[in-house]
Design a protein around this motif. Structure first.
Motif, PDB file in Angstrom:
ATOM      1  N   ARG A 137     -32.056 -27.854  -9.306  1.00  0.00           N
ATOM      2  CA  ARG A 137     -32.920 -29.014  -9.204  1.00  0.00           C
ATOM      3  C   ARG A 137     -32.344 -30.091 -10.175  1.00  0.00           C
ATOM      4  O   ARG A 137     -33.094 -30.691  -9.366  1.00  0.00           O
ATOM      5  N   THR A 138     -31.659 -29.840 -10.658  1.00  0.00           N
ATOM      6  CA  THR A 138     -31.245 -31.056 -11.401  1.00  0.00           C
ATOM      7  C   THR A 138     -29.079 -31.519 -11.858  1.00  0.00           C
ATOM      8  O   THR A 138     -28.772 -30.444 -11.291  1.00  0.00           O
ATOM      9  N   LEU A 139     -28.924 -33.115 -11.899  1.00  0.00           N
ATOM     10  CA  LEU A 139     -27.310 -32.392 -12.162  1.00  0.00           C
ATOM     11  C   LEU A 139     -26.908 -31.953 -13.242  1.00  0.00           C
ATOM     12  O   LEU A 139     -26.159 -30.918 -12.706  1.00  0.00           O
ATOM     13  N   TYR A 140     -28.084 -31.254 -13.857  1.00  0.00           N
ATOM     14  CA  TYR A 140     -27.197 -30.714 -15.095  1.00  0.00           C
ATOM     15  C   TYR A 140     -27.033 -29.207 -14.063  1.00  0.00           C
ATOM     16  O   TYR A 140     -26.082 -28.694 -15.530  1.00  0.00           O
ATOM     17  N   ASP A 141     -28.208 -28.649 -13.548  1.00  0.00           N
ATOM     18  CA  ASP A 141     -28.105 -27.941 -13.038  1.00  0.00           C
ATOM     19  C   ASP A 141     -26.867 -27.379 -12.520  1.00  0.00           C
ATOM     20  O   ASP A 141     -26.070 -26.361 -12.370  1.00  0.00           O
ATOM     21  N   VAL A 142     -26.594 -27.969 -11.516  1.00  0.00           N
ATOM     22  CA  VAL A 142     -24.953 -28.424 -10.278  1.00  0.00           C
ATOM     23  C   VAL A 142     -23.826 -27.847 -11.338  1.00  0.00           C
ATOM     24  O   VAL A 142     -22.885 -27.225 -11.161  1.00  0.00           O
ATOM     25  N   GLU A 143     -24.244 -28.894 -12.498  1.00  0.00           N
ATOM     26  CA  GLU A 143     -22.587 -28.686 -13.731  1.00  0.00           C
ATOM     27  C   GLU A 143     -22.491 -27.504 -14.146  1.00  0.00           C
ATOM     28  O   GLU A 143     -21.667 -26.787 -14.096  1.00  0.00           O
ATOM     29  N   GLN A 144     -24.084 -27.527 -14.509  1.00  0.00           N
ATOM     30  CA  GLN A 144     -23.434 -25.190 -15.194  1.00  0.00           C
ATOM     31  C   GLN A 144     -23.235 -24.644 -13.773  1.00  0.00           C
ATOM     32  O   GLN A 144     -22.661 -23.773 -14.918  1.00  0.00           O
ATOM     33  N   LEU A 145     -23.804 -24.827 -13.141  1.00  0.00           N
ATOM     34  CA  LEU A 145     -23.514 -23.936 -11.675  1.00  0.00           C
ATOM     35  C   LEU A 145     -22.330 -23.887 -11.471  1.00  0.00           C
ATOM     36  O   LEU A 145     -21.341 -22.877 -11.560  1.00  0.00           O
ATOM     37  N   THR A 146     -21.583 -24.620 -11.358  1.00  0.00           N
ATOM     38  CA  THR A 146     -20.169 -25.264 -10.676  1.00  0.00           C
ATOM     39  C   THR A 146     -19.408 -24.735 -11.839  1.00  0.00           C
ATOM     40  O   THR A 146     -17.906 -24.085 -11.935  1.00  0.00           O
ATOM     41  N   ARG A 147     -19.847 -24.815 -13.434  1.00  0.00           N
ATOM     42  CA  ARG A 147     -18.774 -24.541 -14.316  1.00  0.00           C
ATOM     43  C   ARG A 147     -18.407 -22.691 -14.627  1.00  0.00           C
ATOM     44  O   ARG A 147     -17.537 -22.486 -14.715  1.00  0.00           O
ATOM     45  N   TYR A 148     -19.960 -21.762 -14.480  1.00  0.00           N
ATOM     46  CA  TYR A 148     -19.984 -20.787 -13.569  1.00  0.00           C
ATOM     47  C   TYR A 148     -19.339 -19.975 -12.770  1.00  0.00           C
ATOM     48  O   TYR A 148     -18.661 -19.250 -12.899  1.00  0.00           O
ATOM     49  N   ALA A 149     -19.010 -20.445 -11.819  1.00  0.00           N
ATOM     50  CA  ALA A 149     -18.863 -19.849 -10.816  1.00  0.00           C
ATOM     51  C   ALA A 149     -17.439 -20.068 -10.660  1.00  0.00           C
ATOM     52  O   ALA A 149     -16.757 -19.296 -10.080  1.00  0.00           O
ATOM     53  N   GLN A 150     -17.143 -20.948 -11.337  1.00  0.00           N
ATOM     54  CA  GLN A 150     -15.257 -21.137 -11.255  1.00  0.00           C
ATOM     55  C   GLN A 150     -14.413 -20.661 -11.957  1.00  0.00           C
ATOM     56  O   GLN A 150     -13.160 -20.632 -12.200  1.00  0.00           O
ATOM     57  N   ASP A 151     -15.229 -20.361 -12.863  1.00  0.00           N
ATOM     58  CA  ASP A 151     -14.707 -19.453 -14.103  1.00  0.00           C
ATOM     59  C   ASP A 151     -14.436 -17.875 -13.625  1.00  0.00           C
ATOM     60  O   ASP A 151     -15.551 -16.489 -14.030  1.00  0.00           O
ATOM     61  N   GLY A 152     -14.378 -16.852 -12.274  1.00  0.00           N
ATOM     62  CA  GLY A 152     -13.396 -16.272 -12.113  1.00  0.00           C
ATOM     63  C   GLY A 152     -15.197 -15.140 -11.487  1.00  0.00           C
ATOM     64  O   GLY A 152     -14.682 -14.266 -10.623  1.00  0.00           O
ATOM     65  N   ALA A 153     -16.093 -16.468 -10.526  1.00  0.00           N
ATOM     66  CA  ALA A 153     -17.375 -15.118  -9.908  1.00  0.00           C
ATOM     67  C   ALA A 153     -16.591 -15.748  -8.139  1.00  0.00           C
ATOM     68  O   ALA A 153     -15.918 -16.694  -8.122  1.00  0.00           O
ATOM     69  N   ARG A 154     -16.819 -14.350  -7.967  1.00  0.00           N
ATOM     70  CA  ARG A 154     -16.755 -14.233  -6.489  1.00  0.00           C
ATOM     71  C   ARG A 154     -17.550 -14.059  -5.521  1.00  0.00           C
ATOM     72  O   ARG A 154     -18.502 -14.830  -4.336  1.00  0.00           O
ATOM     73  N   THR A 155     -18.665 -13.485  -6.169  1.00  0.00           N
ATOM     74  CA  THR A 155     -19.714 -13.431  -5.117  1.00  0.00           C
ATOM     75  C   THR A 155     -21.272 -13.817  -5.487  1.00  0.00           C
ATOM     76  O   THR A 155     -21.505 -13.649  -6.927  1.00  0.00           O
ATOM     77  N   GLY A 156     -21.981 -14.569  -5.088  1.00  0.00           N
ATOM     78  CA  GLY A 156     -22.884 -15.591  -4.871  1.00  0.00           C
ATOM     79  C   GLY A 156     -24.515 -14.385  -3.885  1.00  0.00           C
ATOM     80  O   GLY A 156     -24.591 -14.784  -3.383  1.00  0.00           O
ATOM     81  N   VAL A 157     -25.629 -14.810  -4.724  1.00  0.00           N
ATOM     82  CA  VAL A 157     -27.096 -15.229  -4.403  1.00  0.00           C
ATOM     83  C   VAL A 157     -27.823 -15.838  -4.939  1.00  0.00           C
ATOM     84  O   VAL A 157     -28.078 -16.132  -5.763  1.00  0.00           O
ATOM     85  N   VAL A 158     -28.736 -16.239  -3.415  1.00  0.00           N
ATOM     86  CA  VAL A 158     -29.789 -16.873  -3.280  1.00  0.00           C
ATOM     87  C   VAL A 158     -30.693 -16.409  -3.186  1.00  0.00           C
ATOM     88  O   VAL A 158     -31.011 -15.355  -2.265  1.00  0.00           O
ATOM     89  N   ILE A 159     -32.330 -16.462  -4.179  1.00  0.00           N
ATOM     90  CA  ILE A 159     -33.444 -15.847  -3.690  1.00  0.00           C
ATOM     91  C   ILE A 159     -34.156 -17.230  -2.979  1.00  0.00           C
ATOM     92  O   ILE A 159     -34.695 -17.788  -4.215  1.00  0.00           O
ATOM     93  N   GLY A 160     -34.361 -17.039  -2.461  1.00  0.00           N
ATOM     94  CA  GLY A 160     -35.021 -17.990  -1.623  1.00  0.00           C
ATOM     95  C   GLY A 160     -34.515 -18.382   0.037  1.00  0.00           C
ATOM     96  O   GLY A 160     -33.400 -18.899  -0.407  1.00  0.00           O
ATOM     97  N   GLY A 161     -35.186 -18.555   0.885  1.00  0.00           N
ATOM     98  CA  GLY A 161     -34.299 -19.024   1.935  1.00  0.00           C
ATOM     99  C   GLY A 161     -35.104 -19.721   2.951  1.00  0.00           C
ATOM    100  O   GLY A 161     -34.987 -20.408   4.520  1.00  0.00           O
ATOM    101  N   GLY A 162     -35.679 -21.195   2.316  1.00  0.00           N
ATOM    102  CA  GLY A 162     -35.952 -22.136   2.519  1.00  0.00           C
ATOM    103  C   GLY A 162     -35.241 -23.389   2.556  1.00  0.00           C
ATOM    104  O   GLY A 162     -34.256 -23.228   2.514  1.00  0.00           O
TER     105      GLY A 162
END
Length: 920
Positions: A137-162
């Motif tokens: 929802r926020t820029l803070y969310d984007v920053e946290q998600l980006t940092r975590y995903a770039q630390d070796g994450a390979r697969t992501g799931v989004v709950i919600g298809g809207g």
């Protein structure tokens, strides 16, 4: 004695809250020294002022807060607004008319506006708060998600298809994660599209490698031994291995403050308000996603929030004319590359007598539905895959269409009536609630002649952008009614049209842009309109003018980013790599070479609609090495970037098909090899079908060939894009030799006479006589030019050389694909930009004018967040040195960074005096 100022407290500084401040300022309702008005205190939860959440996903591709910000500190200071960041409201005391913040500050008010927005709903499932689970929802969310995903994450799931869920899925793909979408409803975007639209959308999204799971919910987030996300268990028992889970399953109104201070709230949340957006306390208002309006709804779109802000601003300014009783929830957006739009009521109740008008093409992922009332009024519609008609349709909601409904959605050529046929009270921009009448008044009052002026005066077109086509139609109609004749020339630098420029260059043997400007121009540096046109014309006539490669010398300064880097610019600033595959034939070794390149450079790989293999996501500096490897495998440029031949599609024809009457594969190969590299006014495509079953869809192409028992039928001027058109039969039962001769004539006549960016489908509709004229000129040789047209094509064929092979052999051309030292101004070519890295890791775009003046601005496009400005065309506009963004052609003043098309946006100017002296 002047009246004392009153105190207004605004809780929340999001997009809607900031729009309230702007609306108050526009009405002169903010306090000034010695004058009445409102002293405003803003209590904001986030530690940064309001920013554009609609384009929040651009932060995943590098957009900064500064580029998303809705205002700067100057606005707050100029209007005396006390903005308190990171100190949100904790409690409201209606009796004392005070607000207490989390820091303990007590702020009195004479009026209070709640603009607290909403919070993301997280299903109450086990593990939802684990490390690796995020909201969006926020820029803070984007920053946290980006940092975590770039630390070796390979697969992501989004709950919600809207809407937000699919946007989040696109963000995960941008971050390089294998992506899944889980939607509890039986289809994607259940609130915006029906089953047919959702099916088309799903086809497109799955084709991009995203796994879609509908009709199933999330049951549990399971963790590994360290407490991090390991997998998601679904309600049907299936398991999805995951490193990241993003919850985007809807939002809930943030109404806690209202509940705790005794204001009425709706049964399902939301602060209850009246038509003036006033709560049950006459001194407190609520706007945006935290409010339940008089129609019982909570609106989650920004456009209704803006209308509520306008309503409250009007009330606080002393007026009472504006009310809010409901809003248009029409929306148009692009989700993971797919156009999606809905407007009006696309789900009219059965039994209402509503009639559906449908067009569906499962092969292309296109679905269009219009709903008409029994009396013919347009009730609503859904557009998926091709939303080009949105601007013409949406303003007609609730009204009779000015033409047959089928004309707006079915593949049939020609123009359809648009916004110029609407009454003045019709809303043409739903984001800012701007009517056609307001646009007309602005055009007349301010003497506007372009869309940029309309945007500045009305704000129309500055939201989602879906109304730009309607605005252009209204503007054109107003100018015509006022007797204002549009300049027939190409731009402010040339009074000649594109076809006249072609004739001048050919007839006078002009070999450069500078020479053309000297003989026929009006002065200046040129612009993003005339430079590519002249570059295209010079490229077409190169064999007879003796001009070399399109990137030789001054030629390079004329090329837009696509032609400059011989690759198609993508929305994130990377480029596509699409080799030519004539007839769709490719060897196993070539397939392996493509796979190895895609693997080694981490490129997304897709079979294109033109029977080619596209590699997406390459940086500009990687392109030479990529093409060196592909060239060694026998590939050449497919010119998917240029105004030239894209491909000739074919079926398997007589080689394999039992119905085939001609070798469509070999003919497609021969056609593509003959016409490759030809620069034309716009791109053109071909198709060859081996029989009348038309499996190659040749009649949807600029050049379509169908085998018959007597030879080949030639069809011309077809188009399968936003304005589909079936090609016309030009000649029947041609021999192969006569077929090539006729196509030679057709293409070279098109090159001579078409205007800028005019496809053959539009060209044939414009020229006097249409098809009959083409038959007279090309078959009967009524102008006596057929031999000349054929000879010109022969010269092109003889001079053809693969553009990428030429670049790889030219060190000077290769150098353009890299960065330059910031301080090495002598390395700059006049009229051409180059990127340079700065010590903080950001990039500058350096430009040198023909007089030697050097400019430096940020290389980051503020609209897309991509580092691409250096690839834009340098020119002038009304005497001002400008660069046009390669993304969407907004022009920026190189001296100040100000956007000439949107004065609220600017590029940071880099101080040349601080130039570093070494590479980084």
């Amino acid at each position: 004695m002047s009246q004392p100022a009153q105190n207004l407290v605004l809780i929340g500084h999001g997009m809607v809250g900031h729009r309230l401040l702007e609306a108050l300022a526009e009405r002169g309702a903010l306090a000034r020294p010695g004058a009445p008005g409102w002293h405003v205190t803003v209590l904001a939860e986030e530690d940064v002022p309001a920013y554009d959440r609609v384009h929040l996903s651009s932060a995943f591709t590098g957009a900064t807060y500064e580029q998303l910000a809705l205002s700067d500190g100057e606005f707050m200071e100029r209007h005396g607004i006390d903005l308190r960041l990171g100190d949100p409201a904790e409690a409201v005391d209606p009796a004392a008319r005070t607000v207490t913040t989390t820091s303990g500050a007590v702020v009195p008010y004479d009026a209070l506006v709640l603009a607290t927005g909403s919070y993301p709903f997280v299903p109450p499932i086990p593990g939802a708060d684990a490390t690796g689970c995020f909201t969006y929802r926020t820029l803070y969310d984007v920053e946290q998600l980006t940092r975590y995903a770039q630390d070796g994450a390979r697969t992501g799931v989004v709950i919600g298809g809207g809407l937000l869920g699919l946007e989040a899925a696109g963000a995960l793909r941008t971050l390089g994660l294998s992506t899944h979408v889980v939607e509890f409803a039986p289809r994607l975007m259940p609130l915006q599209v029906d089953d047919g639209g959702a099916a088309a959308l799903r086809t497109t999204i799955e084709s991009m490698g995203v796994a879609v799971h509908t009709g199933v919910g999330a049951h549990e987030v399971q963790l590994d031994d360290t407490g991090r996300v390991r997998e998601l268990r679904l309600s049907d028992g299936r398991r999805i291995g995951a490193d990241v889970v993003v919850f985007s399953a809807g939002v809930r109104p943030r109404d806690r403050l209202a509940r705790e201070c005794g204001l009425a709230v709706g049964d399902r949340g939301g602060v209850a308000v009246d038509a003036h957006c006033r709560t049950t306390d006459p001194y407190i208002y609520a706007i945006g996603e935290c409010a339940q309006t008089v129609d019982g709804r909570v609106y989650g779109l920004v456009a209704p929030g803006y209308q509520m802000a306008e309503t409250v601003a009007e009330r606080l300014a002393g007026g009472a004319d504006l009310t809010f009783t409901g809003a248009d929830t029409s929306t148009k957006l692009k989700l993971m590359g797919a156009d999606v739009a809905s407007f009006g009521d696309p789900f009219a109740a059965s039994g209402s007598g509503a009639v559906e008008v449908l067009f569906s093409d499962g092969r292309e992922g296109v679905y269009k539905k219009l709903l008409l009332a029994p009396d013919g009024r347009l009730l609503g519609g859904i557009l998926v895959g091709d939303a080009a008609a949105y601007g013409s349709l949406q303003p007609h909601t609730g009204r009779q269409l000015p033409g047959p409904a089928e004309a707006f959605i079915a593949p049939a050529g020609g123009e359809v009536p648009g916004a110029d046929a609407l009454p003045d009270d019709a809303v043409v921009c739903s984001c800012h609630n701007v009517t056609k009448g307001q646009v007309r008044d602005a055009v007349a009052e301010h003497g506007l002649t372009d869309i940029g002026g309309v945007k500045r005066c009305t704000k129309a077109g500055t939201g989602c952008g879906g109304c730009l086509g309607s605005l252009q139609a209204v503007l054109d109609a107003e100018l015509a009614a006022a007797g204002v004749v549009k300049a027939r020339g190409l731009c402010e630098h040339f009074e000649l049209t594109r076809s006249e420029i072609y004739a001048a260059v050919k007839g006078e043997h002009i070999r450069s842009f500078s020479e053309l400007m000297e003989r026929h121009g009006k002065g200046g540096e040129g612009c993003a309109v005339c430079k590519p046109v002249v570059g295209n014309v010079l490229g077409t006539l190169a064999p007879e003018l003796g001009i070399g490669h399109v990137l030789d010398g001054e030629q390079a300064t004329l090329q837009d980013s696509n032609d400059l880097f011989l690759a198609n610019l993508q929305k994130d600033g990377t480029y596509s790599v699409i080799p030519r595959v004539p007839g769709g034939e490719v060897t196993p070794a070539q397939v392996i070479a493509l796979g190895e390149v895609a693997r080694d450079y981490g490129l997304y790989t897709k079979i294109t609609g033109a029977q080619r293999i596209g590699l997406f996501g390459a940086r500009a500096d990687q392109l030479p090495d990529i093409w060196r490897r592909l060239g060694a495998a026998g590939f050449e440029s497919g010119q998917a970037y240029g105004k030239s031949l894209r491909a000739v599609k074919s079926c398997v024809g007589a080689r394999f098909c039992r119905f085939g009457q001609g070798d469509s594969i070999q003919l497609a190969i021969d056609l593509e090899n003959r016409y490759r590299g030809l620069r034309t006014p716009h791109k053109f495509k071909g198709g060859v079908s081996g029989c009348l079953r038309e499996c190659a869809e040749a009649r949807g192409k600029d050049i379509g060939v169908i085998a018959t028992a007597g030879g080949w039928n030639l069809y011309v001027c077809g188009n399968g894009g936003a304005q589909p058109r079936h090609a016309d039969l030009l000649a029947s039962d041609l021999s192969t030799a006569d077929l090539f001769k006729t196509i030679d004539r057709f293409l070279m006549y098109y090159v001579r006479t078409a205007e800028r960016l005019e496809r053959t489908a539009a060209w044939i509709e414009r020229i006097d006589g249409g098809l009959d004229h083409l038959k007279d000129v090309l078959l009967a040789d009524s102008l006596g030019i057929c031999d000349e047209l054929e000879a010109q094509m022969d010269r092109h064929v003889a001079a053809y050389r693969d553009e990428w092979a030429a670049v790889l052999a030219d060190p000077a051309a290769l150098d353009r694909f890299g960065h330059v030292d910031f301080g090495a101004h002598e390395d700059l070519e006049p009229g051409r930009g180059r990127p340079a890295r700065l010590p903080d890791g950001s990039e500058a775009a350096l430009f040198k004018s023909r007089t030697g003046q050097v400019y430096a601005v940020s290389n980051r496009d503020p609209f897309s967040g991509a580092d691409v400005i250096a690839g834009g065309i340098m020119g002038s506009r009304d005497g001002v040195p400008v660069v046009a963004s390669p993304m969407h052609k907004q022009e920026f003043d190189l001296r100040t960074g100000r956007c000439l098309d949107d004065p609220d946006v600017s590029l940071p100017v880099v101080d040349l005096a601080d130039a570093p002296v070494s590479r980084f």
